[in-house]
Design a protein around this motif. Sequence first.
Motif, PDB file in Angstrom:
ATOM      1  N   VAL A  77       0.837  -1.203   0.000  1.00  0.00           N
ATOM      2  CA  VAL A  77       0.000   0.000   0.000  1.00  0.00           C
ATOM      3  C   VAL A  77       0.873   1.255   0.000  1.00  0.00           C
ATOM      4  CG1 VAL A  77      -1.648   1.343   1.384  1.00  0.00           C
ATOM      5  CG2 VAL A  77      -2.022  -1.106   1.015  1.00  0.00           C
ATOM      6  N   ARG A  81       0.676   4.091  -2.916  1.00  0.00           N
ATOM      7  CA  ARG A  81       0.369   5.494  -2.610  1.00  0.00           C
ATOM      8  C   ARG A  81       1.473   6.425  -3.088  1.00  0.00           C
ATOM      9  NH1 ARG A  81      -2.230   4.814   3.478  1.00  0.00           N
ATOM     10  NH2 ARG A  81      -4.233   4.016   2.742  1.00  0.00           N
ATOM     11  N   TYR A  84       0.799   6.945  -6.680  1.00  0.00           N
ATOM     12  CA  TYR A  84      -0.326   7.851  -6.922  1.00  0.00           C
ATOM     13  C   TYR A  84       0.127   9.300  -6.810  1.00  0.00           C
ATOM     14  CZ  TYR A  84      -3.325   3.736  -6.054  1.00  0.00           C
ATOM     15  OH  TYR A  84      -3.914   2.505  -6.087  1.00  0.00           O
ATOM     16  N   GLU A 120      -8.246   4.654  -8.576  1.00  0.00           N
ATOM     17  CA  GLU A 120      -7.587   4.156  -7.363  1.00  0.00           C
ATOM     18  C   GLU A 120      -6.942   5.305  -6.592  1.00  0.00           C
ATOM     19  OE1 GLU A 120      -4.906   1.213  -8.888  1.00  0.00           O
ATOM     20  OE2 GLU A 120      -6.502  -0.248  -9.245  1.00  0.00           O
ATOM     21  N   TYR A 124      -7.807   6.668  -2.796  1.00  0.00           N
ATOM     22  CA  TYR A 124      -6.792   6.949  -1.772  1.00  0.00           C
ATOM     23  C   TYR A 124      -6.987   8.351  -1.202  1.00  0.00           C
ATOM     24  CZ  TYR A 124      -2.392   8.711   0.049  1.00  0.00           C
ATOM     25  OH  TYR A 124      -1.449   9.337   0.824  1.00  0.00           O
ATOM     26  N   TYR A 125      -7.146   9.354  -2.075  1.00  0.00           N
ATOM     27  CA  TYR A 125      -7.316  10.728  -1.595  1.00  0.00           C
ATOM     28  C   TYR A 125      -8.606  10.880  -0.794  1.00  0.00           C
ATOM     29  CZ  TYR A 125      -3.424  11.798  -4.683  1.00  0.00           C
ATOM     30  OH  TYR A 125      -2.203  11.807  -5.293  1.00  0.00           O
ATOM     31  N   SER A 127      -9.914   8.560   1.103  1.00  0.00           N
ATOM     32  CA  SER A 127      -9.641   7.993   2.430  1.00  0.00           C
ATOM     33  C   SER A 127      -8.749   8.922   3.251  1.00  0.00           C
ATOM     34  CB  SER A 127      -9.004   6.607   2.309  1.00  0.00           C
ATOM     35  OG  SER A 127      -7.676   6.698   1.840  1.00  0.00           O
ATOM     36  N   LYS A 128      -7.904   9.679   2.580  1.00  0.00           N
ATOM     37  CA  LYS A 128      -6.978  10.577   3.277  1.00  0.00           C
ATOM     38  C   LYS A 128      -7.640  11.900   3.661  1.00  0.00           C
ATOM     39  CE  LYS A 128      -2.435  12.704   2.908  1.00  0.00           C
ATOM     40  NZ  LYS A 128      -1.191  12.788   2.157  1.00  0.00           N
TER      41      LYS A 128
END
Length: 153
Positions: A77, A81, A84, A120, A124-125, A127-128
């Motif tokens: 992960v 990230r 990304y 994807e 991620y963003y 979730s952040k």
Amino acid sequence: MMLYEELLTEANKLGIIVKEYNLKTRKGRCCGNRIVINKNLTTQEKCCVLAEELGHYHLTVGDISNQSNISNRKQEVLARRWGYKKNAGILDLINAFKAGCKTKYEIAEFLNITEKYLNEAIEYYTSKYGAYYTIDCYNIMFIPNFRIGKAFF
């Protein structure tokens, strides 16, 4: 935003040897200062894979191929990230908007990545940052639908 050739140049400057081979079970692999990319991928796919493999070079330790191990999954992960941020960072998304890109397809094309990879990165963003993120007078909405616009204060 990085083009595949730019990522190759960056890898070379770091002393990383990148080769393309016909891989049957993987898209890419990093082992020490060597990265292998599946030569049968599109240029956009290669760009996504190489960014992640560079993330592995910078952040992961040892053989993490056994993904049933939680420590290995965490390292996977982290590398993803890193990729990304390298290929589809927040400022890259804003630059795509400034260039006139409105849809995910247009943004992915502008960034030279696949739409799947962009989705994807957006996950991620989300979730952040949560529902939205504001920077430099721009709003990036992640929920309920992804969109970018000028912030009005």
